[in-house]
Design an enzyme around this catalytic site. Structure first.
Site, PDB file in Angstrom:
ATOM      1  N   GLU A  47      26.163 -32.939  77.146  1.00 16.24           N
ATOM      2  CA  GLU A  47      26.722 -32.051  76.411  1.00 16.24           C
ATOM      3  C   GLU A  47      28.110 -31.418  77.487  1.00 16.24           C
ATOM      4  O   GLU A  47      27.967 -31.116  78.470  1.00 16.24           O
ATOM      5  CB  GLU A  47      26.017 -30.477  76.034  1.00 16.24           C
ATOM      6  CG  GLU A  47      26.832 -29.310  75.601  1.00 16.24           C
ATOM      7  CD  GLU A  47      27.510 -29.346  74.374  1.00 16.24           C
ATOM      8  OE1 GLU A  47      28.557 -28.992  74.544  1.00 16.24           O
ATOM      9  OE2 GLU A  47      27.272 -30.126  73.391  1.00 16.24           O
ATOM     10  N   ALA A  60      23.471 -23.868  55.634  1.00 20.79           N
ATOM     11  CA  ALA A  60      22.117 -23.804  55.046  1.00 20.79           C
ATOM     12  C   ALA A  60      21.571 -25.218  54.783  1.00 20.79           C
ATOM     13  O   ALA A  60      22.384 -26.367  54.882  1.00 20.79           O
ATOM     14  CB  ALA A  60      22.206 -23.178  53.768  1.00 20.79           C
ATOM     15  N   ARG A 129      24.078 -20.880  63.040  1.00 19.31           N
ATOM     16  CA  ARG A 129      24.115 -22.325  63.747  1.00 19.31           C
ATOM     17  C   ARG A 129      23.656 -22.026  65.148  1.00 19.31           C
ATOM     18  O   ARG A 129      22.606 -22.534  65.468  1.00 19.31           O
ATOM     19  CB  ARG A 129      25.444 -22.910  63.807  1.00 19.31           C
ATOM     20  CG  ARG A 129      25.870 -23.914  62.795  1.00 19.31           C
ATOM     21  CD  ARG A 129      27.484 -24.068  62.956  1.00 19.31           C
ATOM     22  NE  ARG A 129      28.129 -24.563  61.744  1.00 19.31           N
ATOM     23  CZ  ARG A 129      28.041 -25.755  61.359  1.00 19.31           C
ATOM     24  NH1 ARG A 129      27.664 -26.733  62.085  1.00 19.31           N
ATOM     25  NH2 ARG A 129      28.796 -26.120  60.455  1.00 19.31           N
ATOM     26  N   ARG A 211      37.229 -15.251  56.486  1.00 15.93           N
ATOM     27  CA  ARG A 211      36.011 -14.529  56.374  1.00 15.93           C
ATOM     28  C   ARG A 211      36.189 -13.073  56.829  1.00 15.93           C
ATOM     29  O   ARG A 211      36.805 -12.836  57.604  1.00 15.93           O
ATOM     30  CB  ARG A 211      34.853 -15.107  57.327  1.00 15.93           C
ATOM     31  CG  ARG A 211      33.500 -14.680  56.969  1.00 15.93           C
ATOM     32  CD  ARG A 211      32.499 -14.788  58.238  1.00 15.93           C
ATOM     33  NE  ARG A 211      31.364 -14.304  57.883  1.00 15.93           N
ATOM     34  CZ  ARG A 211      30.462 -14.004  59.029  1.00 15.93           C
ATOM     35  NH1 ARG A 211      30.586 -14.621  60.397  1.00 15.93           N
ATOM     36  NH2 ARG A 211      29.398 -13.348  58.701  1.00 15.93           N
ATOM     37  N   ASP A 327      28.292 -35.404  61.903  1.00 14.97           N
ATOM     38  CA  ASP A 327      29.590 -35.098  61.652  1.00 14.97           C
ATOM     39  C   ASP A 327      30.437 -36.189  62.511  1.00 14.97           C
ATOM     40  O   ASP A 327      31.645 -36.497  61.929  1.00 14.97           O
ATOM     41  CB  ASP A 327      30.162 -33.560  62.204  1.00 14.97           C
ATOM     42  CG  ASP A 327      29.902 -32.528  61.099  1.00 14.97           C
ATOM     43  OD1 ASP A 327      29.515 -33.009  60.210  1.00 14.97           O
ATOM     44  OD2 ASP A 327      29.753 -31.537  61.633  1.00 14.97           O
ATOM     45  N   ALA A 340      25.702 -30.742  56.782  1.00  8.69           N
ATOM     46  CA  ALA A 340      24.702 -30.888  57.891  1.00  8.69           C
ATOM     47  C   ALA A 340      23.358 -31.510  57.624  1.00  8.69           C
ATOM     48  O   ALA A 340      22.753 -32.357  58.324  1.00  8.69           O
ATOM     49  CB  ALA A 340      24.186 -29.592  58.466  1.00  8.69           C
TER      50      ALA A 340
END
Length: 445
Positions: A47, A60, A129, A211, A327, A340
């Site tokens: 990572e 979702a 997430r 948002r 992705d 997802a």
């Protein structure tokens, strides 16, 4: 964290089991790792961040995705169950956000309701997430994750027994195979295809998202009590709004999507500062109920660019002993709410095929590994790339830009239902069985 990677291999000889490198410690990377560990493989996640990312964005998972999680590793589904919220409503309504001239007209189903969809088919469980990722990561053995490892190159030479990974800090690592799950702007994809390949980089989808959280009394005043207490969407020209109550209906969460005819001038930076005035100007001709909601946005906003691979899909997800998943392979816009979910399906197929390889003869394991990855690609590419293309088109359908449906509610509904059926009406066990049969046939040839 539970145990060690060596202990996880107790059901097989650690010297003969496949050694898997996973590039990217996001949701799909960790999920894939858990599925492989359950099957006895040695797994290392590389990572690039210094620790688990604190990602607050919501997404979702459909009932089909949860079925895949159960088969991959029941702990994945248990993690989701601990952090997810399930819709208490049996339908989602899609309203006209543009034409109503008064708030009263906007509340009348007979005049402004475009269509409604039963929720039970997609059966979403929604979560943040970061919450899902941390819950899954807590179940990884202590020695699985290597942080601050940014992939800059890999060597997959036929003469070498291992794939060699090169990282930005100058270190290297060896593995039998590489599964790259490093997201929309995948570094592995650029190496895999070459930096000049048209599909090496995800491209701007001409959509942006804003948002905001709106006080619940303001939402009720603008939309009415009934609409403010359920998930709804408002459609209109070049924009659409998805909104729902959160925190036990204490506040109202609003996602606003806009079509952007311009190019994105911020490179791969997906979030930039914006303002309420920019949104107000874009929706100046919309109905008063929507403009009233927008007036409650804070003066300063973040604008999120949506990237995907719809314009240039990958020709393959596998080459040699390296493959792409999630992705990295098929970055999607969010308009189907299933991007997802495609990564979950990828993880299951990979785990099942690699288990097939590991159960076979040691003498042909390297050959069969390449066959398994090619089989994975052939099984997954059509469905996942259809999703990317259809999701881009759904964004246009919601924004009355799709020629076949325009602003006709019944035609929009027909497009939604026919496309969504492909997502939820799917045989997971059939996918796995077909993958195994395909693999066995290729091995025998």
């Amino acid at each position: 964290m539970a145990t060690s990677n060596t202990e996880a291999l107790s059901n097989g000889d650690s010297q003969t089991r496949l050694d898997v490198a996973i590039v990217g410690g996001g949701v799909i990377g960790v999920m894939t790792a858990l599925g492989l560990l359950r099957r006895g493989f040695k797994v290392t996640i590389y990572e690039r961040a210094a620790t688990w990312p604190d990602v607050g964005a919501a997404f979702a998972f459909t009932g089909i995705a949860r079925e895949c999680m159960e088969l991959l590793d029941p702990r994945v589904l248990e993690s989701l169950a601990r952090v997810a919220q399930r819709s208490p409503h049996d339908k989602v309504r899609y309203w006209d956000g543009f034409h109503p001239e008064t708030k009263e007209a906007a509340k009348q189903a007979e005049s402004s309701l475009l269509f409604e969809i039963l929720e039970k088919y997609m059966a979403y469980w929604a979560c943040l997430r970061g919450h899902f990722l941390l819950d899954m990561a807590a179940q990884l053995p202590d020695d699985v994750v290597k942080f601050e490892k940014r992939l800059v190159d890999y060597e997959d030479n036929e003469a070498s027994e291992k794939v060699v990974l090169h990282f930005a800090d100058g270190s290297t690592a060896n593995s039998d195979l590489v599964i790259a799950c490093d997201g929309i702007h995948s570094s592995a994809r650029k190496i895999f295809l070459g930096v000049d390949h048209p599909a090496a980089n995800a491209r701007y989808s001409q959509k942006v998202m804003y948002r905001a959280m709106v006080p619940m009394p303001s939402a009720i005043n603008a939309l009415g009590t009934e609409k403010a207490h359920v998930q709804i969407a408002h459609l209109g020209p070049d924009a659409h709004v998805v909104s729902f109550p959160v925190n036990n209906a204490q506040v109202y969460n609003v996602f606003l999507f806009l079509h952007d005819p311009e190019e994105w001038h911020h490179g791969h930076t997906m979030t930039v500062s914006s303002s309420r005035n920019e949104v107000v100007e874009a929706l100046q001709d919309w109905g008063p109920h929507i403009k009233e909601i927008i007036d409650q946005f804070p003066e300063t906003l973040s604008k999120y660019a949506i990237f995907d691979l719809a314009d240039n899909p990958l020709p393959s997800y596998a080459s040699g002993r390296v493959c792409l998943a999630g992705d990295a392979a098929h970055a999607s816009s969010p308009f189907h709410g299933a991007g997802a979910c495609m990564g979950v399906e990828d993880a299951l197929v990979l785990a099942e095929l690699l288990e097939r390889v590991d159960a076979g003869p040691a003498a042909t394991k390297r050959r069969n590994l390449k066959i398994a990855l090619q089989t994975y690609s052939s099984v997954r590419i059509e469905r996942s790339q259809w999703l990317v293309k259809s999701s881009r088109e759904m964004g246009d359908i919601y924004e009355w830009r799709y020629p076949e449906s325009g602003d006709d509610g019944e035609k929009c509904k027909a497009e939604f239902e026919s496309r969504s059926k492909i997502i939820w009406d799917f045989d997971v066990n059939g996918m796995v069985t077909d993958a195994k049969k395909n693999y066995d046939h290729r091995v025998e040839v």
